[in-house]
Motif scaffolding. Structure first.
Motif, short mmCIF file in Angstrom:
data_model
loop_
_atom_site.label_atom_id
_atom_site.label_comp_id
_atom_site.label_asym_id
_atom_site.label_seq_id
_atom_site.Cartn_x
_atom_site.Cartn_y
_atom_site.Cartn_z
N ILE A 167 -27.38 8.46 -14.34
CA ILE A 167 -26.48 7.34 -14.11
C ILE A 167 -25.26 7.79 -13.33
N ALA A 168 -24.71 8.94 -13.68
CA ALA A 168 -23.53 9.45 -12.97
C ALA A 168 -23.84 9.72 -11.50
N LEU A 169 -24.99 10.33 -11.22
CA LEU A 169 -25.37 10.57 -9.84
C LEU A 169 -25.61 9.26 -9.09
N GLY A 170 -26.14 8.27 -9.81
CA GLY A 170 -26.42 6.98 -9.18
C GLY A 170 -25.18 6.24 -8.75
N LEU A 171 -24.05 6.54 -9.34
CA LEU A 171 -22.81 5.85 -8.95
C LEU A 171 -22.34 6.29 -7.57
N SER A 172 -22.78 7.47 -7.12
CA SER A 172 -22.44 7.91 -5.76
C SER A 172 -23.62 7.78 -4.81
N ALA A 173 -24.84 7.83 -5.33
CA ALA A 173 -26.05 7.65 -4.53
C ALA A 173 -26.90 6.59 -5.23
N GLY A 221 -27.18 -3.88 -9.64
CA GLY A 221 -25.77 -4.09 -9.29
C GLY A 221 -25.28 -3.15 -8.21
N MET A 222 -25.62 -1.87 -8.32
CA MET A 222 -25.17 -0.90 -7.32
C MET A 222 -25.83 -1.15 -5.97
N THR A 255 -40.22 -4.05 -9.89
CA THR A 255 -40.96 -3.22 -8.95
C THR A 255 -41.00 -3.86 -7.57
N ALA A 256 -40.92 -5.17 -7.50
CA ALA A 256 -40.86 -5.84 -6.19
C ALA A 256 -39.54 -5.55 -5.48
N LEU A 257 -38.50 -5.18 -6.24
CA LEU A 257 -37.19 -4.88 -5.65
C LEU A 257 -37.06 -3.43 -5.21
N LEU A 258 -37.93 -2.54 -5.69
CA LEU A 258 -37.79 -1.12 -5.39
C LEU A 258 -37.86 -0.77 -3.90
N PRO A 259 -38.68 -1.44 -3.08
CA PRO A 259 -38.69 -1.10 -1.65
C PRO A 259 -37.35 -1.32 -0.97
N PHE A 260 -36.49 -2.11 -1.54
CA PHE A 260 -35.15 -2.28 -0.99
C PHE A 260 -34.28 -1.06 -1.27
N VAL A 261 -34.65 -0.28 -2.29
CA VAL A 261 -33.85 0.87 -2.71
C VAL A 261 -34.35 2.15 -2.06
N PHE A 262 -35.68 2.33 -2.00
CA PHE A 262 -36.27 3.56 -1.46
C PHE A 262 -36.69 3.32 -0.02
N ARG A 263 -35.91 3.87 0.91
CA ARG A 263 -36.14 3.58 2.32
C ARG A 263 -36.55 4.81 3.13
N SER A 264 -35.95 5.95 2.86
CA SER A 264 -36.24 7.15 3.65
C SER A 264 -37.39 7.93 3.04
N ARG A 265 -37.91 8.87 3.80
CA ARG A 265 -39.00 9.70 3.31
C ARG A 265 -38.60 10.47 2.07
N LEU A 287 -30.23 5.50 -9.16
CA LEU A 287 -30.38 4.55 -10.27
C LEU A 287 -31.78 3.96 -10.29
N GLY A 288 -32.38 3.79 -9.11
CA GLY A 288 -33.78 3.40 -9.06
C GLY A 288 -34.68 4.45 -9.67
N LEU A 289 -34.38 5.73 -9.39
CA LEU A 289 -35.12 6.83 -10.00
C LEU A 289 -34.95 6.80 -11.52
N ALA A 290 -33.73 6.52 -11.96
CA ALA A 290 -33.46 6.47 -13.41
C ALA A 290 -34.29 5.39 -14.07
N TYR A 291 -34.42 4.24 -13.39
CA TYR A 291 -35.21 3.15 -13.99
C TYR A 291 -36.68 3.53 -14.09
N ILE A 292 -37.22 4.17 -13.05
CA ILE A 292 -38.62 4.61 -13.10
C ILE A 292 -38.82 5.57 -14.27
N TRP A 293 -37.87 6.49 -14.44
CA TRP A 293 -37.97 7.45 -15.54
C TRP A 293 -37.95 6.74 -16.89
N VAL A 294 -37.03 5.82 -17.07
CA VAL A 294 -36.93 5.09 -18.34
C VAL A 294 -38.18 4.26 -18.57
N ASP A 295 -38.67 3.62 -17.52
CA ASP A 295 -39.80 2.71 -17.65
C ASP A 295 -41.09 3.44 -17.99
#
Length: 468
Positions: A14-20, A59-60, A113-123, A24-32
């Motif tokens: 969560i702390a890393l997600g506040l700057s990148a 939100g971020m 999961t439909a929203l994740l492509p908006f978060v993960f863009r680069s290789r 936070l998308g990675l955190a959700y995958i891990w929790v899920d």
């Protein structure tokens, strides 16, 4: 102690997600997928870890990360149609209370999961998401592998981190399906990973993954494990350039693993070919027949958990009738058919068809281009992972568990990465010091998709990846 460690890991993400924000998308995958609230139940009692992570991730993104969103494609549209249809069928569900309970988590799975492509863009972002997914799955498969090799495993007995026979990490058939479905993704990272290349100890980690998946899956005594394993082996053999050597390796692995599982495993798996000889498998066939009749009478479905309506009477071998009541569907396809009708099954089939078509187009567009080889291989890995899921999922009711929805999301990411490459938008990490070498500096004047991917023999180009 376990709860403190899990909360520490989550807090760091969560702390890393506040700057990148993509973290936070990675955190959700891990929790899920890891499900810390089920691994250590006290975590779920202390904090609503899943809801907080989802809210922060969305939100971020809205506040700080709305860059270069993917173009709206048919796969994303169908995901939204699917979310709408399962909501609509819940309004006329036969068992409203149970239906809305299941809708609550199933709807979230589809929409997020439909929203994740908006978060993960680069290789790099896509690869990081794959690695988090694989690590979360491996955390549950590994205990099954260790206990299976030591004791031979058992059916309907939790051998993993979750102490109850529930969720994907505690239910054997689902865990086995997930383990084999993830292997094509492991093979992709073994060949193309920038974060954890197959050198040093990581080389052996990648090599060990199929053996651990095999041992852990077979330790569940689930018939779905054998089906998923056969599909994975067939796809791997078909893609291999050393088919004879791979065939020998598969036979050797079977000779080594099967005796460790014991006679009980052989006896149970042998019923796969004769389901009428085993009560559980025979009952499953009866329920599937009932589901088809039910769907013919309710073409729009009976809503979530419609299986509670089944009441089937069949003659027993001793002349006494056998009553089957409220038995689960035990199949992705019959689960969808019974709950959401022929219309729902059609929408889900369209999702699968569009995904496979999109990945075929990505492979075709990247063929012959060394700069996009990673993208073509990613598309192939996602297609193979989905095929394995479809095979294993035919025998377990996991239509709204998360893995295949993540595969849909990564398919959208792959298609969007190809579109960005065609537009000259970078899809991989930038050089830390582009002016340090003339060759790297010159690459700034080329379209980003023409910069050679990592792994080339040219050291100057190894760092020339533009950030998306």
């Amino acid at each position: 102690m376990q709860a403190l460690f899990i909360l520490l890991v989550w807090s760091v993400l969560i702390a890393l997600g506040l700057s990148a924000p993509f973290v936070l998308g990675l955190a959700y995958i891990w929790v899920d997928l890891f499900r810390p609230q089920d691994v250590v139940p006290v975590v779920g009692q202390l904090i609503s870890i899943s809801m907080i992570t989802a809210v922060l991730a969305v939100g971020m993104y809205l506040v700080a990360d709305r860059r270069d969103p993917p173009r709206l494609g048919l796969l994303t549209v169908l995901m939204m149609v699917w979310a709408g249809w399962i909501t609509l069928t819940t309004t006329w569900a036969l068992f409203p209370q149970d239906a809305w309970w299941k809708w609550d988590w199933a709807f979230k799975t589809v929409v997020f999961t439909a929203l994740l492509p908006f978060v993960f863009r680069s290789r790099i972002q896509i690869e990081a998401a794959l690695m988090v997914l694989l690590c979360a799955v491996a955390a549950h498969v590994l205990p099954y592998s260790i206990k299976g090799l030591i004791s031979g495993g058992a059916y309907d007995r939790p051998l993993g981190l979750i102490a109850i026979n529930a969720h994907w990490g505690g239910e054997g058939s689902t865990l086995a399906t997930y383990a084999f479905a993830c292997l094509p993704l492991v093979a992709y990272l073994q060949r193309h990973s920038l974060i954890a290349p197959a050198t040093g100890i990581m080389r052996y980690v990648y090599m060990a993954a199929p053996l651990l998946a095999l041992a852990g899956s077979f330790a569940t005594f689930a018939r779905a494990a054998v089906i998923a394993c056969l599909v994975w082996a067939a796809l791997t053999w078909w893609q291999s350039r050393r088919k004879s050597l791979l065939a020998v390796a598969f036979v050797a692995a079977a000779i080594a693993i099967v005796p460790l599982m014991g006679e009980r495993w052989v006896a149970r798996i042998s019923t796969t070919l004769e389901p009428s000889q085993e009560e559980s498998a025979h009952t499953r066939l009866i329920v599937w027949g009932w589901t088809i009749d039910f769907a013919n009478q309710h073409p729009a479905g009976g809503g979530f958990n419609a299986y509670h309506a089944n009441f089937i009477v069949t003659p027993g071998p001793d002349g006494v009738d056998i009553i089957t009541e409220a038995r689960a569907f035990h199949s992705v396809y019959f689960e969808i058919l019974g709950e959401h009708g022929w219309i729902g099954l059609g929408i889900f089939a369209a999702l699968l068809a569009v995904m496979f078509f999109d990945m075929w187009r990505v492979r075709r567009a990247s063929r012959g281009d060394p700069e996009l080889e990673w993208l073509g291989d990613l598309a192939r890995a996602l297609s193979h992972a989905m095929l394995i899921f479809m095979a294993g999922g035919a025998f377990v009711g996991i239509a709204f568990y998360p893995l295949h929805y993540y595969l849909f999301a990564f398919a959208v990411c792959a298609r969007a990465a190809l579109q960005r490459a065609r537009r000259g938008v970078a899809v991989a990490p930038a050089a830390t010091d582009p002016g340090a070498d003339p060759a790297v500096a010159a690459s700034r004047h080329l379209p980003a998709w023409r910069i050679r991917a990592a792994g080339t023999k040219d050291p100057a180009r190894r760092t020339a990846h533009g950030q998306g």
